[in-house]
Design a protein around this motif. Structure first.
Motif, PDB file in Angstrom:
ATOM      1  N   VAL A 430      34.854  15.428  31.225  1.00  0.00           N
ATOM      2  CA  VAL A 430      34.162  16.115  30.131  1.00  0.00           C
ATOM      3  C   VAL A 430      34.485  17.601  30.230  1.00  0.00           C
ATOM      4  N   VAL A 431      34.810  18.189  29.107  1.00  0.00           N
ATOM      5  CA  VAL A 431      35.044  19.639  29.072  1.00  0.00           C
ATOM      6  C   VAL A 431      33.869  20.253  28.334  1.00  0.00           C
ATOM      7  N   GLY A 432      33.217  21.211  28.968  1.00  0.00           N
ATOM      8  CA  GLY A 432      32.054  21.836  28.350  1.00  0.00           C
ATOM      9  C   GLY A 432      32.442  22.661  27.134  1.00  0.00           C
ATOM     10  N   ALA A 433      31.515  22.762  26.196  1.00  0.00           N
ATOM     11  CA  ALA A 433      31.777  23.512  24.969  1.00  0.00           C
ATOM     12  C   ALA A 433      32.191  24.941  25.296  1.00  0.00           C
ATOM     13  N   GLY A 434      33.083  25.483  24.538  1.00  0.00           N
ATOM     14  CA  GLY A 434      33.487  26.874  24.682  1.00  0.00           C
ATOM     15  C   GLY A 434      34.340  27.159  25.890  1.00  0.00           C
ATOM     16  N   SER A 435      34.868  26.117  26.532  1.00  0.00           N
ATOM     17  CA  SER A 435      35.656  26.334  27.748  1.00  0.00           C
ATOM     18  C   SER A 435      37.093  26.673  27.436  1.00  0.00           C
ATOM     19  N   VAL A 436      37.668  27.501  28.330  1.00  0.00           N
ATOM     20  CA  VAL A 436      39.114  27.702  28.291  1.00  0.00           C
ATOM     21  C   VAL A 436      39.644  27.013  29.540  1.00  0.00           C
ATOM     22  N   ILE A 437      40.382  25.936  29.350  1.00  0.00           N
ATOM     23  CA  ILE A 437      40.801  25.088  30.469  1.00  0.00           C
ATOM     24  C   ILE A 437      42.239  25.413  30.839  1.00  0.00           C
ATOM     25  N   THR A 438      42.439  25.943  32.033  1.00  0.00           N
ATOM     26  CA  THR A 438      43.795  26.317  32.461  1.00  0.00           C
ATOM     27  C   THR A 438      44.249  25.481  33.667  1.00  0.00           C
ATOM     28  N   LYS A 439      43.290  24.702  34.233  1.00  0.00           N
ATOM     29  CA  LYS A 439      43.632  23.870  35.395  1.00  0.00           C
ATOM     30  C   LYS A 439      43.347  22.419  35.054  1.00  0.00           C
ATOM     31  N   ASP A 440      44.064  21.503  35.682  1.00  0.00           N
ATOM     32  CA  ASP A 440      43.825  20.078  35.444  1.00  0.00           C
ATOM     33  C   ASP A 440      42.375  19.723  35.775  1.00  0.00           C
ATOM     34  N   VAL A 441      41.803  18.799  35.013  1.00  0.00           N
ATOM     35  CA  VAL A 441      40.434  18.347  35.256  1.00  0.00           C
ATOM     36  C   VAL A 441      40.507  16.925  35.820  1.00  0.00           C
ATOM     37  N   PRO A 442      39.965  16.691  37.026  1.00  0.00           N
ATOM     38  CA  PRO A 442      40.067  15.354  37.616  1.00  0.00           C
ATOM     39  C   PRO A 442      39.273  14.323  36.813  1.00  0.00           C
ATOM     40  N   GLU A 443      39.645  13.084  37.013  1.00  0.00           N
ATOM     41  CA  GLU A 443      38.971  11.955  36.368  1.00  0.00           C
ATOM     42  C   GLU A 443      37.470  12.039  36.585  1.00  0.00           C
ATOM     43  N   GLY A 444      36.711  11.861  35.533  1.00  0.00           N
ATOM     44  CA  GLY A 444      35.256  11.793  35.645  1.00  0.00           C
ATOM     45  C   GLY A 444      34.559  13.117  35.896  1.00  0.00           C
ATOM     46  N   ALA A 445      35.291  14.231  36.023  1.00  0.00           N
ATOM     47  CA  ALA A 445      34.664  15.525  36.338  1.00  0.00           C
ATOM     48  C   ALA A 445      34.167  16.222  35.073  1.00  0.00           C
ATOM     49  N   LEU A 446      33.250  17.171  35.281  1.00  0.00           N
ATOM     50  CA  LEU A 446      32.871  18.080  34.199  1.00  0.00           C
ATOM     51  C   LEU A 446      33.574  19.405  34.467  1.00  0.00           C
ATOM     52  N   ALA A 447      34.247  19.928  33.478  1.00  0.00           N
ATOM     53  CA  ALA A 447      34.874  21.247  33.632  1.00  0.00           C
ATOM     54  C   ALA A 447      34.182  22.221  32.700  1.00  0.00           C
ATOM     55  N   VAL A 448      33.753  23.337  33.285  1.00  0.00           N
ATOM     56  CA  VAL A 448      33.153  24.376  32.450  1.00  0.00           C
ATOM     57  C   VAL A 448      33.941  25.643  32.708  1.00  0.00           C
ATOM     58  N   GLY A 449      34.554  26.175  31.736  1.00  0.00           N
ATOM     59  CA  GLY A 449      35.369  27.371  31.921  1.00  0.00           C
ATOM     60  C   GLY A 449      34.900  28.439  30.981  1.00  0.00           C
TER      61      GLY A 449
END
Ligand code: UD1
Ligand code: CA
Length: 471
Positions: A430-449
């Motif tokens: 899951v990528v959190g709203a408003g995130s800027v994702i520059t790194k890979d996000v692992p399976e099942g993780a939440l990424a907040v950038g």
């Protein structure tokens, strides 16, 4: 075995009535150049080789032929200067030295010509063992055409050009389509004997008919069933008329043979190569051009532009959108206002919503890209949800390279996220709203950038106090 068959297309004329810098035969008729449509028709009846007589602006014509007809059996012959249609055919004689058989000769400006009409012409020619067979047509308005002159018994005597015709001859409604089947080399002496003692000072190919009659050679004629199909294009108005006719003929065929509903034929433009399945409805304002295949039970439009190598499965809707060179599988919903550019695969049951641009991407089964996104050079798995305003930043302005984004099955991106490629979002991540994702996000993780939110209690009251608004 069928007789040897070659075709000659006369395409050297200036087409001065078009008032164009482009050669007449390169003008577009529902997504294909006039000349390409003629080539398509003669190829479809099995011409082993196509001889194309070029002259006016020949480099442009050659360039088009190389780009559009590479790998096909054609050869050009330069006619310089252009002294008439008979003179045009003379330019091919040397290259027909070893040929003996049926020679189909057609003008280059009648793009609606169908393979079935050509087949009828060839069959008639062979059945009647003719040396010259003319394709004629009855037209409501014979203006500018050569007229077919028959004797009282109905036998063809010759063809008289409009400019050379008497008032009585001008009343004839049967015209020369300038599409013929000749027996080669039997007509060769006739070609050599053509004279230019007429109003235009040209060597007229239709004079071969009178030559054959005078020499007691068997001639034949065959009428086109629908004059719209054999109309020559000489001006922009006739170009528009031909495009309308082709549209009408195509929609008539789709409706009568394929069971397609076209609600408003007048505002719908469908090229003849388009294939549409049963019970599909095309709503007003659609332009469907090129080798497009649309399945059954779809609703296309209103106002859809579908162009190029596009395939759309069954039970899809495409509303107010543009789709180019892409494949959309069954049960997909596209639009309103989607732009599906080149090279996409939209898998079954996916949804591409409003203000979404897709380029060279795959959207997996039942995945949604529903609102305000740019998805380029991306592979999205199945059952993923791409949130409103998600952008794949695929282009590095410095290296000028496009980079890939991979989004796994069941992953979701929050609204307004930017995925900076190359990057991979793992399955179910899951990528959190408003995130800027520059790194890979692992399976099942939440990424907040994004910057962490800070709340300042009582801030509004404090501001009023600072401004002296509260005593
Ligand atoms: C021609 C026929 C006419 C027929 C009509 C059907 C002649 C003399 N007239 O008239 O009987 O009813 O087509 O559409 O044939 N071309 C050359 N080299 C030339 C002249 C023409 O290659 O020197 C090509 C043109 O590019 C064009 C075709 O031949 O594709 C016909 O020429 P066009 O000038 O359009 O003839 P029409 O006046 O229409
Ligand atoms: Ca013409």
């Amino acid at each position: 075995m069928a007789k040897a068959l070659r075709a000659v297309i006369l395409a050297a004329g200036k087409g001065k009535r078009m008032k164009s810098t482009r050669p007449k035969v390169l003008h577009d008729v529902l997504g294909e150049a006039i000349l390409s449509r003629v080539i398509g028709a003669v190829n479809a009846v099995g011409a082993q080789k196509v001889h194309i007589v070029v002259g006016h602006e020949s480099p442009q014509v050659e360039e088009h032929l190389h780009a559009r007809h590479s790998g096909e059996q054609w050869q050009t012959h330069l006619q310089e200067p252009q002294l008439g249609t008979g003179h045009a055919l003379m330019q091919v004689v040397d290259d027909l030295k070893d040929f003996s058989g049926d020679l189909l000769v057609t003008v280059g400006d009648a793009p609606l010509l169908s393979p079935s009409t050509l087949t009828r012409l060839i069959e008639r020619h062979e059945k009647d063992k003719a040396v010259v067979t003319v394709l004629s047509a009855d037209v409501p308005d014979a203006k500018n055409y050569g007229r077919v002159i028959r004797d009282q018994a109905g036998s063809v005597l010759g063809i008289v050009e409009d400019k050379d015709a008497s008032d009585e001859q001008r009343r004839v409604k049967e015209i020369n389509t300038a599409i013929y089947c000749f027996k080669w080399p039997d007509i060769k002496p006739g070609l050599a004997s053509l004279k230019n003692d007429n109003k235009q000072g040209e060597y007229y190919l239709p004079d071969l008919v009178a030559w054959a009659v005078q020499n007691g050679l068997p001639i034949s004629a065959c009428k086109a069933a629908d004059y719209r199909e054999v109309a020559g294009i000489n001006s922009r108005l006739e170009l528009a008329e031909a495009i309308h006719s082709l549209r009408d003929l195509t929609i008539e065929r789709l409706a009568l043979e394929n069971g397609v509903t076209v609600i408003d034929p007048q505002s719908t433009w469908i090229a003849p190569e388009v294939v549409i399945g049963q019970d599909t409805t095309v709503l007003p304002g659609c332009h469907i051009m090129g080798p497009v295949k649309i399945g059954s039970n779809c609703i296309i439009g209103p106002n859809a532009i579908i162009k190029g190598a596009v395939s759309i499965g069954d039970h899809c809707t495409v509303v107010l959108s543009m789709v180019v060179d892409s494949s959309i599988e069954s049960q997909c919903r596209v639009g309103p206002f989607a732009h599906i550019r080149e090279g996409n695969i939209v898998r079954a049951g996916a949804r591409i919503g409003n203000f979404v641009e897709l380029k060279k991407s795959t959207v997996g089964k039942h995945s949604n890209v529903s609102h305000l996104s740019y998805v380029g050079d991306t592979t999205i798995g199945d059952n993923a949800n791409i949130g409103a305003g998600t952008i794949t930043a695929n282009y590095d302005h410095i290296t000028k390279k496009k980079e890939q984004t991979v989004i796994g099955d069941g992953a979701s991106t929050g609204s307004n996220s930017v995925l900076v490629a190359p990057v991979t979002i793992g399955k179910e991540a899951v990528v959190g709203a408003g995130s800027v994702i520059t790194k890979d996000v692992p399976e099942g993780a939440l990424a907040v950038g994004r910057a962490r939110q800070e709340n300042k209690d009582g801030w509004a009251e404090n501001r009023k106090r600072r401004n002296g608004k509260v005593k």
